[in-house]
Enzyme design. Sequence first.
Site, PDB file in Angstrom:
ATOM      1  N   LYS A 111       0.830  -1.212   0.000  1.00 15.69           N
ATOM      2  CA  LYS A 111       0.000   0.000   0.000  1.00 15.69           C
ATOM      3  C   LYS A 111       0.865   1.263   0.000  1.00 15.69           C
ATOM      4  CE  LYS A 111      -4.141  -2.048   1.976  1.00 15.69           C
ATOM      5  NZ  LYS A 111      -4.859  -2.415   3.203  1.00 15.69           N
ATOM      6  N   LYS A 190      -4.379  -6.941 -11.234  1.00 14.08           N
ATOM      7  CA  LYS A 190      -5.373  -7.319 -10.221  1.00 14.08           C
ATOM      8  C   LYS A 190      -6.459  -6.243 -10.126  1.00 14.08           C
ATOM      9  CE  LYS A 190      -6.170  -7.618  -5.361  1.00 14.08           C
ATOM     10  NZ  LYS A 190      -6.370  -6.810  -4.287  1.00 14.08           N
ATOM     11  N   LYS A 193      -9.875  -1.478  -6.064  1.00  9.28           N
ATOM     12  CA  LYS A 193     -10.396  -0.114  -5.932  1.00  9.28           C
ATOM     13  C   LYS A 193      -9.283   0.907  -6.105  1.00  9.28           C
ATOM     14  CE  LYS A 193     -12.657  -2.075  -2.489  1.00  9.28           C
ATOM     15  NZ  LYS A 193     -12.584  -2.451  -1.119  1.00  9.28           N
TER      16      LYS A 193
HETATM   17  P1  ADP Z   1      -9.351  -3.750  -3.069  1.00 13.28           P
HETATM   18  O1  ADP Z   1      -8.073  -4.334  -3.602  1.00 13.28           O
HETATM   19  O2  ADP Z   1     -10.295  -3.406  -4.152  1.00 13.28           O
HETATM   20  O3  ADP Z   1      -9.112  -2.589  -2.117  1.00 13.28           O
HETATM   21  P2  ADP Z   1      -9.831  -5.229  -0.713  1.00 13.28           P
HETATM   22  O4  ADP Z   1      -8.372  -5.298  -0.425  1.00 13.28           O
HETATM   23  O5  ADP Z   1     -10.698  -4.333   0.119  1.00 13.28           O
HETATM   24  O6  ADP Z   1     -10.044  -4.874  -2.238  1.00 13.28           O
HETATM   25  O7  ADP Z   1     -10.377  -6.708  -0.671  1.00 13.28           O
HETATM   26  C1  ADP Z   1     -11.609  -7.129  -0.150  1.00 13.28           C
HETATM   27  C2  ADP Z   1     -11.760  -8.621  -0.342  1.00 13.28           C
HETATM   28  O8  ADP Z   1     -11.936  -8.905  -1.730  1.00 13.28           O
HETATM   29  C3  ADP Z   1     -10.560  -9.434   0.122  1.00 13.28           C
HETATM   30  O9  ADP Z   1     -11.022 -10.662   0.681  1.00 13.28           O
HETATM   31  C4  ADP Z   1      -9.799  -9.670  -1.145  1.00 13.28           C
HETATM   32  O10 ADP Z   1      -9.020 -10.837  -1.096  1.00 13.28           O
HETATM   33  C5  ADP Z   1     -10.918  -9.783  -2.187  1.00 13.28           C
HETATM   34  N1  ADP Z   1     -10.442  -9.278  -3.484  1.00 13.28           N
HETATM   35  C6  ADP Z   1     -10.142  -7.980  -3.777  1.00 13.28           C
HETATM   36  N2  ADP Z   1      -9.744  -7.847  -5.035  1.00 13.28           N
HETATM   37  C7  ADP Z   1      -9.787  -9.090  -5.587  1.00 13.28           C
HETATM   38  C8  ADP Z   1      -9.482  -9.609  -6.882  1.00 13.28           C
HETATM   39  N3  ADP Z   1      -9.096  -8.819  -7.867  1.00 13.28           N
HETATM   40  N4  ADP Z   1      -9.630 -10.938  -7.078  1.00 13.28           N
HETATM   41  C9  ADP Z   1     -10.060 -11.755  -6.087  1.00 13.28           C
HETATM   42  N5  ADP Z   1     -10.366 -11.325  -4.833  1.00 13.28           N
HETATM   43  C10 ADP Z   1     -10.226 -10.012  -4.578  1.00 13.28           C
END
Ligand code: ADP
Length: 322
Positions: A111, A190, A193
């Site tokens: 991050k 990947k 957000k």
């Molecule tokens: P972001 O990367 O969008 O901020 P988060 O880190 O808040 O998402 O992840 C929330 C949940 O969704 C976690 O359990 C994470 O493993 C899952 N997740 C987020 N992005 C993906 C992705 N591209 N593929 C599969 N699972 C994901």
Amino acid sequence: MTRVLSGLQPSGQLHLGNYAGAISQFLEAQKQNDMFVFVASYHAMTSQRDPAALRANINQVVVDYLAFGLDPKQCHIYLQQDVPAVTELAWILSCLCPKHLMDKGVSFKDKVAHGLAANIGLYTYPILQAADILYVDPDVVPVGKDQKQNVEIARDLAAKFNHAYGETFRIPDYKEAQHAAVVPGIDGEKMSKSYGNIIDPFMDEKPLRKRIMKIVADGKSMEEPKDPDSCTTFQIFRAIAGPEDQRTLDLADKYRAGNFGYGHAKQELFELLLDHFGPARVRRQELMNDPSYIQQVLADGAAAANQAGEVVMQKVRAAVGL
Ligand code: ADP
Ligand code: TRP
């Protein structure tokens, strides 16, 4: 009955990656387990400072949980801030947590590398996550692949606590989505957000279609046979429909046969999303117009979580000498 806990940060619009990696597992788990799902509001504060946006995002995650099909009759839905003893537990765990355990955290480094401010909340994020988990004493924590390390830290801290103060916590298992591939975003990286590459399943049809048409593809002509597995559009399709689904198998055949362009594949993805999320899209509109229902769901969820957590906290306080 098996107890299951998970949650998501309200840090922006939920997307297909969150759905495939996390929420689809919650929907499965609620059917047969004692399920707790919460909104990790304090975690979102590690990366955002806008109070109005935080408030809106928290509300939106609850609405989206319910729209996707989390059922308050089968699952306790609550906000992290409605369970204040979680932060008490986070403090107790932080006093047991060696600094090097946080230094190893890949999520913090990742991050910060992406430009987030390196605040202490972000650094100790996994301790708060461990408290969320251990507070309700779950058997299993279903999350996406990138959360594995955080759940491992929770297991580590539970074991350290038990070692220091006597058997108190159950060591929870980690569970990854069955088809736990990381869902790519429209740029092939990947979906996240933070990377501006998401597909939001609740977008209006026109912008949704436009967004899907923007998914990266190589320069192969329509006639040429194509490899589905290396195509971002196909990977997203498979994550939503499922790898064994007939529609996924048929789409793979079309790629390999040729005379099937990326535009065709994208149109099929668009139709899949409308079909798969059709009921959720309708429900979401209804829920947005029913704030008193949302409040009731959250009040019931918080009562259940506080009740479960208080059983644990009494043991914890007694064990540490408070
Ligand atoms: P972001 O990367 O969008 O901020 P988060 O880190 O808040 O998402 O992840 C929330 C949940 O969704 C976690 O359990 C994470 O493993 C899952 N997740 C987020 N992005 C993906 C992705 N591209 N593929 C599969 N699972 C994901
Ligand atoms: N870190 C998780 C995410 O980014 C959210 C989260 C916070 C969580 N506490 C948790 C997930 C406890 C599972 C269990 O999505």
